[in-house]
Design an enzyme around this catalytic site. Structure first.
Site, PDB file in Angstrom:
ATOM      1  N   ASN A 181       0.874  -1.339   0.228  1.00 22.54           N
ATOM      2  CA  ASN A 181       0.162   0.017   0.084  1.00 22.54           C
ATOM      3  C   ASN A 181       0.914   1.125   0.165  1.00 22.54           C
ATOM      4  O   ASN A 181       1.924   1.282   0.565  1.00 22.54           O
ATOM      5  CB  ASN A 181      -0.961   0.135   1.078  1.00 22.54           C
ATOM      6  CG  ASN A 181      -0.504   0.029   2.495  1.00 22.54           C
ATOM      7  OD1 ASN A 181       0.482  -0.530   2.700  1.00 22.54           O
ATOM      8  ND2 ASN A 181      -1.089   0.491   3.405  1.00 22.54           N
ATOM      9  N   VAL A 182       0.288   2.286  -0.507  1.00 20.14           N
ATOM     10  CA  VAL A 182       1.009   3.575  -0.613  1.00 20.14           C
ATOM     11  C   VAL A 182      -0.080   4.708  -0.302  1.00 20.14           C
ATOM     12  O   VAL A 182      -0.827   4.668  -1.338  1.00 20.14           O
ATOM     13  CB  VAL A 182       1.693   3.702  -2.287  1.00 20.14           C
ATOM     14  CG1 VAL A 182       2.351   5.207  -2.293  1.00 20.14           C
ATOM     15  CG2 VAL A 182       2.570   2.631  -2.521  1.00 20.14           C
ATOM     16  N   TYR A 186      -6.335  11.341   1.640  1.00 20.82           N
ATOM     17  CA  TYR A 186      -6.692   9.766   1.612  1.00 20.82           C
ATOM     18  C   TYR A 186      -7.115   9.092   0.631  1.00 20.82           C
ATOM     19  O   TYR A 186      -6.880   7.886   0.325  1.00 20.82           O
ATOM     20  CB  TYR A 186      -7.763   9.467   3.178  1.00 20.82           C
ATOM     21  CG  TYR A 186      -6.844  10.037   4.501  1.00 20.82           C
ATOM     22  CD1 TYR A 186      -5.512  10.051   4.386  1.00 20.82           C
ATOM     23  CD2 TYR A 186      -7.535  10.662   5.238  1.00 20.82           C
ATOM     24  CE1 TYR A 186      -4.973  10.370   5.761  1.00 20.82           C
ATOM     25  CE2 TYR A 186      -6.926  11.068   6.462  1.00 20.82           C
ATOM     26  CZ  TYR A 186      -5.678  10.951   6.703  1.00 20.82           C
ATOM     27  OH  TYR A 186      -5.086  11.495   7.902  1.00 20.82           O
ATOM     28  N   CYS A 238      -4.201   0.856  -2.690  1.00 23.00           N
ATOM     29  CA  CYS A 238      -3.927  -0.567  -1.930  1.00 23.00           C
ATOM     30  C   CYS A 238      -2.925  -1.407  -2.492  1.00 23.00           C
ATOM     31  O   CYS A 238      -2.515  -1.264  -3.622  1.00 23.00           O
ATOM     32  CB  CYS A 238      -5.430  -1.109  -2.099  1.00 23.00           C
ATOM     33  SG  CYS A 238      -6.739  -0.466  -1.497  1.00 23.00           S
ATOM     34  N   GLU A 245      -2.968  -4.303  -3.576  1.00 24.40           N
ATOM     35  CA  GLU A 245      -3.768  -4.907  -4.808  1.00 24.40           C
ATOM     36  C   GLU A 245      -3.505  -4.090  -5.839  1.00 24.40           C
ATOM     37  O   GLU A 245      -2.942  -4.685  -7.234  1.00 24.40           O
ATOM     38  CB  GLU A 245      -5.206  -5.540  -4.746  1.00 24.40           C
ATOM     39  CG  GLU A 245      -5.059  -6.265  -3.393  1.00 24.40           C
ATOM     40  CD  GLU A 245      -5.466  -5.747  -1.972  1.00 24.40           C
ATOM     41  OE1 GLU A 245      -6.040  -6.385  -1.276  1.00 24.40           O
ATOM     42  OE2 GLU A 245      -5.148  -4.660  -1.648  1.00 24.40           O
ATOM     43  N   CYS A 291     -10.807  -4.059  -4.465  1.00 26.58           N
ATOM     44  CA  CYS A 291      -9.715  -4.772  -4.742  1.00 26.58           C
ATOM     45  C   CYS A 291      -9.959  -6.281  -5.465  1.00 26.58           C
ATOM     46  O   CYS A 291      -9.507  -6.590  -6.288  1.00 26.58           O
ATOM     47  CB  CYS A 291      -8.577  -4.810  -3.792  1.00 26.58           C
ATOM     48  SG  CYS A 291      -7.899  -3.146  -3.592  1.00 26.58           S
TER      49      CYS A 291
END
Length: 143
Positions: free
Chosen positions: A56-57, A62, A67, A69, A103
């Site tokens: 995750n980045v 936000y 994610c 994935e 995802c």
């Protein structure tokens, strides 16, 4: 470790889940999660036996957070494309995580037939974790 083992008689038996778990844990160590402090790592075997991974980045805005994935699928495309055969996702403590709905949809798009996922309740197929899914085959003008 090899990606595919010889015994393919039961669900998950032909997948080296230990190698996937290790790759997901390794990916999690690269996560950028300064806001949530919730690092996530994901790894998958491709249909041709490669391992692709992602973490995750987060972003100060936000909603722009990626994610693990999403990063994994980007990695898949950047390393030759293909389809995903098996998937594993972990949190910072090494616990198995289920992909969120968004995802799951992303993974569905890039799944190989019979794709399996390690879940909090054991190994399940993509069809079990996203039943009646919508995919490219439902769009007019696609194959």
């Amino acid at each position: 470790m090899t990606a595919v083992q010889n015994d393919a008689n039961e669900t998950g038996a032909n997948i080296d889940w230990t190698a996937l778990e290790a790759a997901a844990l390794d990916a999690m160590k690269s996560a950028y999660a300064p806001y949530s402090n919730f690092p996530v790592g994901a790894a998958a075997f491709t249909a041709d036996g490669r391992i692709v991974s992602g973490c995750n980045v987060e972003n100060a805005s936000y909603g722009l957070t990626l994610c693990a994935e999403c990063v994994l699928v980007g990695n898949l495309q950047m390393t030759g494309g293909g389809l995903l055969r098996a998937f594993y996702c972990v949190d910072g403590g090494g616990n198995v995580l289920m992909p969120c709905g968004r995802c799951r949809q992303l993974l569905h798009e890039f799944r190989a037939p019979g794709m399996e996922l390690m879940t909090t309740q054991g190994i399940k197929t993509m069809d079990q974790v996203l039943p009646d899914a919508f995919g490219p085959e439902h769009l007019e003008g696609t194959r």
